[in-house]
Design an enzyme around this catalytic site. Structure first.
Site, PDB file in Angstrom:
ATOM      1  N   SER A   1     -37.233   3.550-110.304  1.00 63.09           N
ATOM      2  CA  SER A   1     -37.814   4.532-111.220  1.00 63.09           C
ATOM      3  C   SER A   1     -39.172   5.013-110.713  1.00 63.09           C
ATOM      4  CB  SER A   1     -38.045   3.916-112.594  1.00 63.09           C
ATOM      5  OG  SER A   1     -36.875   3.380-113.099  1.00 63.09           O
TER       6      SER A   1
ATOM      7  N   HIS B   1     -31.198   8.145-109.234  1.00 63.15           N
ATOM      8  CA  HIS B   1     -31.859   7.622-110.433  1.00 63.15           C
ATOM      9  C   HIS B   1     -30.967   7.862-111.642  1.00 63.15           C
ATOM     10  CE1 HIS B   1     -35.531   7.665-113.326  1.00 63.15           C
ATOM     11  NE2 HIS B   1     -35.160   6.437-113.082  1.00 63.15           N
TER      12      HIS B   1
ATOM     13  N   GLU C   1     -30.677  11.811-111.398  1.00 60.78           N
ATOM     14  CA  GLU C   1     -31.659  12.532-110.581  1.00 60.78           C
ATOM     15  C   GLU C   1     -31.408  12.105-109.139  1.00 60.78           C
ATOM     16  OE1 GLU C   1     -35.988  13.352-112.482  1.00 60.78           O
ATOM     17  OE2 GLU C   1     -35.404  11.276-112.516  1.00 60.78           O
TER      18      GLU C   1
ATOM     19  N   ASN D   1     -39.240  11.674-115.822  1.00 58.80           N
ATOM     20  CA  ASN D   1     -40.319  10.802-116.311  1.00 58.80           C
ATOM     21  C   ASN D   1     -41.700  11.423-116.116  1.00 58.80           C
ATOM     22  OD1 ASN D   1     -38.574   8.898-117.274  1.00 58.80           O
ATOM     23  ND2 ASN D   1     -38.587   7.678-115.401  1.00 58.80           N
TER      24      ASN D   1
HETATM   25  N1  LIG Z   1     -33.700  -0.184-117.341  1.00 61.72           N
HETATM   26  C1  LIG Z   1     -33.848   1.141-117.265  1.00 61.72           C
HETATM   27  O1  LIG Z   1     -33.937   1.842-118.286  1.00 61.72           O
HETATM   28  C2  LIG Z   1     -33.902   1.821-115.917  1.00 61.72           C
HETATM   29  C3  LIG Z   1     -33.623   3.201-115.841  1.00 61.72           C
HETATM   30  C4  LIG Z   1     -33.591   3.819-114.585  1.00 61.72           C
HETATM   31  C5  LIG Z   1     -33.867   3.077-113.436  1.00 61.72           C
HETATM   32  N2  LIG Z   1     -34.160   1.746-113.538  1.00 61.72           N
HETATM   33  C6  LIG Z   1     -34.395   0.998-112.294  1.00 61.72           C
HETATM   34  O2  LIG Z   1     -33.225   0.255-111.972  1.00 61.72           O
HETATM   35  C7  LIG Z   1     -33.574  -0.941-111.276  1.00 61.72           C
HETATM   36  C8  LIG Z   1     -32.984  -2.131-112.001  1.00 61.72           C
HETATM   37  O3  LIG Z   1     -33.493  -2.189-113.316  1.00 61.72           O
HETATM   38  P1  LIG Z   1     -32.770  -2.991-114.480  1.00 61.72           P
HETATM   39  O4  LIG Z   1     -33.338  -2.490-115.752  1.00 61.72           O
HETATM   40  O5  LIG Z   1     -31.311  -2.988-114.252  1.00 61.72           O
HETATM   41  O6  LIG Z   1     -33.324  -4.468-114.204  1.00 61.72           O
HETATM   42  P2  LIG Z   1     -32.688  -5.860-114.649  1.00 61.72           P
HETATM   43  O7  LIG Z   1     -33.812  -6.828-114.689  1.00 61.72           O
HETATM   44  O8  LIG Z   1     -31.813  -5.699-115.841  1.00 61.72           O
HETATM   45  O9  LIG Z   1     -31.707  -6.230-113.413  1.00 61.72           O
HETATM   46  C9  LIG Z   1     -32.198  -6.487-112.127  1.00 61.72           C
HETATM   47  C10 LIG Z   1     -31.208  -7.408-111.424  1.00 61.72           C
HETATM   48  O10 LIG Z   1     -31.589  -7.525-110.050  1.00 61.72           O
HETATM   49  C11 LIG Z   1     -31.266  -8.828-109.649  1.00 61.72           C
HETATM   50  N3  LIG Z   1     -31.929  -9.192-108.407  1.00 61.72           N
HETATM   51  C12 LIG Z   1     -33.201  -9.637-108.220  1.00 61.72           C
HETATM   52  N4  LIG Z   1     -33.400  -9.923-106.922  1.00 61.72           N
HETATM   53  C13 LIG Z   1     -32.222  -9.652-106.271  1.00 61.72           C
HETATM   54  C14 LIG Z   1     -31.810  -9.769-104.924  1.00 61.72           C
HETATM   55  N5  LIG Z   1     -32.631 -10.215-103.973  1.00 61.72           N
HETATM   56  N6  LIG Z   1     -30.548  -9.394-104.616  1.00 61.72           N
HETATM   57  C15 LIG Z   1     -29.709  -8.952-105.560  1.00 61.72           C
HETATM   58  N7  LIG Z   1     -30.047  -8.822-106.868  1.00 61.72           N
HETATM   59  C16 LIG Z   1     -31.293  -9.183-107.207  1.00 61.72           C
HETATM   60  C17 LIG Z   1     -31.690  -9.675-110.846  1.00 61.72           C
HETATM   61  O11 LIG Z   1     -31.107 -10.980-110.775  1.00 61.72           O
HETATM   62  C18 LIG Z   1     -31.175  -8.821-111.997  1.00 61.72           C
HETATM   63  O12 LIG Z   1     -29.846  -9.179-112.357  1.00 61.72           O
HETATM   64  C19 LIG Z   1     -35.099  -0.931-111.171  1.00 61.72           C
HETATM   65  O13 LIG Z   1     -35.476  -0.397-109.940  1.00 61.72           O
HETATM   66  C20 LIG Z   1     -35.519  -0.024-112.319  1.00 61.72           C
HETATM   67  O14 LIG Z   1     -36.769   0.596-112.099  1.00 61.72           O
HETATM   68  C21 LIG Z   1     -34.160   1.097-114.747  1.00 61.72           C
END
Ligand SMILES: NC(=O)c1ccc[n+]([C@@H]2O[C@H](COP(=O)([O-])OP(=O)(O)OC[C@H]3O[C@@H](n4cnc5c(N)ncnc54)[C@H](O)[C@@H]3O)[C@@H](O)[C@H]2O)c1
Length: 282
Positions: A119, A140, A152, A190
């Protein structure tokens, strides 16, 4: 190149949502996380989400079984070798993403596209850390992925037209409506959304209206489905503040200064829904 298998790194909120979107669109998935518990939780979330779609009569039991059968899980990056594109959706941390992307870059074939769902981290900077900067791109997705139509597509300075076009096609196969964006902090959505939320805190701090009236104004006057202050509570006030801080630093423009009331509420631990209190009480 035809994409028949998508590799997903991270089985959390976004990773399992992307896995579901791929699987219901008939695309095979290899979803990798660091522990069995994490991948199992990811698959259970997909199963629960598909159950809700069955209840709403949007899909059948057979569709659910077929979708789940397309999702292979693993704790080994080696299994990503089966994919024609890898989408990284791991925890938002620059050092961690660098490590993960270098690991994936060293494993998968040269023609494989690597995308990040970050993000806030620069796609240009992440691309430069790989050996395939022209085949690196931002994808994204929005939360919850199965419901939200937008992707995106973020082009780093080095991203090739072929990479962009392949990812646009894939997004459309997932039933999404992609928009193409140049790399910059906050990308497009954003960049507009979070300063608007920040402005709502200034309006609140100046006592111009109650939180309820500010939110009603933006809902009824601008057709927004949720008011900016209620949305801040959903996103997390700490997340909104962190994003404003990034814009202020990266753009060096005082128009991005975070509202003192937002800072004050974060300092008080009123982070929104997740702490039971933000602008509103839950
Ligand atoms: N949550 C949202 O609303 C949202 C929206 C758009 C983008 N994002 C982006 O998406 C990405 C993930 O966010 P999320 O909300 O799903 O987070 P989350 O915490 O729900 O999930 C992240 C996952 O990554 C795993 N992880 C950590 N280290 C790892 C590794 N070395 N290898 C493989 N997996 C690993 C964790 O165990 C976890 O299951 C981030 O970059 C975030 O900025 C999030």
């Amino acid at each position: 190149m035809t994409i028949s298998t998508v590799g997903i790194i991270g089985a959390g909120t976004m990773g399992n949502g992307i896995a579901q979107a791929c699987a219901v669109s008939g695309i095979n998935v290899v979803m990798v996380d660091i522990s069995d518990a994490a991948v199992q939780k990811g698959v259970a979330t997909v199963a629960g989400s598909l159950d809700r779609l069955i209840k709403k009569e949007k899909i059948t039991e057979a569709d659910k079984s077929a979708a789940l059968a397309r999702i292979k899980t693993s704790t080994s990056y080696d299994d990503l070798k089966a994919a024609q594109i890898v989408i990284e959706a791991a925890t938002e941390n620059y050092e961690l993403k660098l490590k993960i992307l270098k690991q994936a870059d060293a494993l998968v074939a040269p023609e494989v596209i690597i995308a990040s769902n970050t993000s806030s981290i620069s796609i240009t900077k992440l691309a430069a850390a790989t050996s395939r900067a022209d085949r690196f791109i931002g994808m994204h997705f929005f939360n919850p992925v199965p419901m939200m139509a937008l992707v995106e597509i973020i082009r780093g300075l080095q991203t090739s037209d072929a990479t962009h076009d392949a990812v646009k096609q894939l997004s459309e196969r997932l039933g999404k409506s992609p928009i193409t964006v140049k790399n910059a902090p906050g990308f497009v959505v954003n960049r507009i959304l979070v300063p608007m939320i920040n402005e709502a805190f200034f309006v609140l701090a100046e006592g111009l209206a109650t939180p309820e009236d500010i939110d009603a104004g933006m809902k009824l006057g601008c057709n927004q489905p949720i008011g900016p202050l209620a949305l801040a509570d959903m996103i997390g006030l700490d997340v909104c503040l962190a994003v404003m801080d990034v814009y202020l630093t990266e753009f060096g423009d005082s128009k991005y200064r975070p509202c003192p009331l937002l800072k004050e509420m974060v300092a008080a631990g009123r982070l929104g829904r997740k702490t039971g209190r933000g602008v509103y009480q839950y």
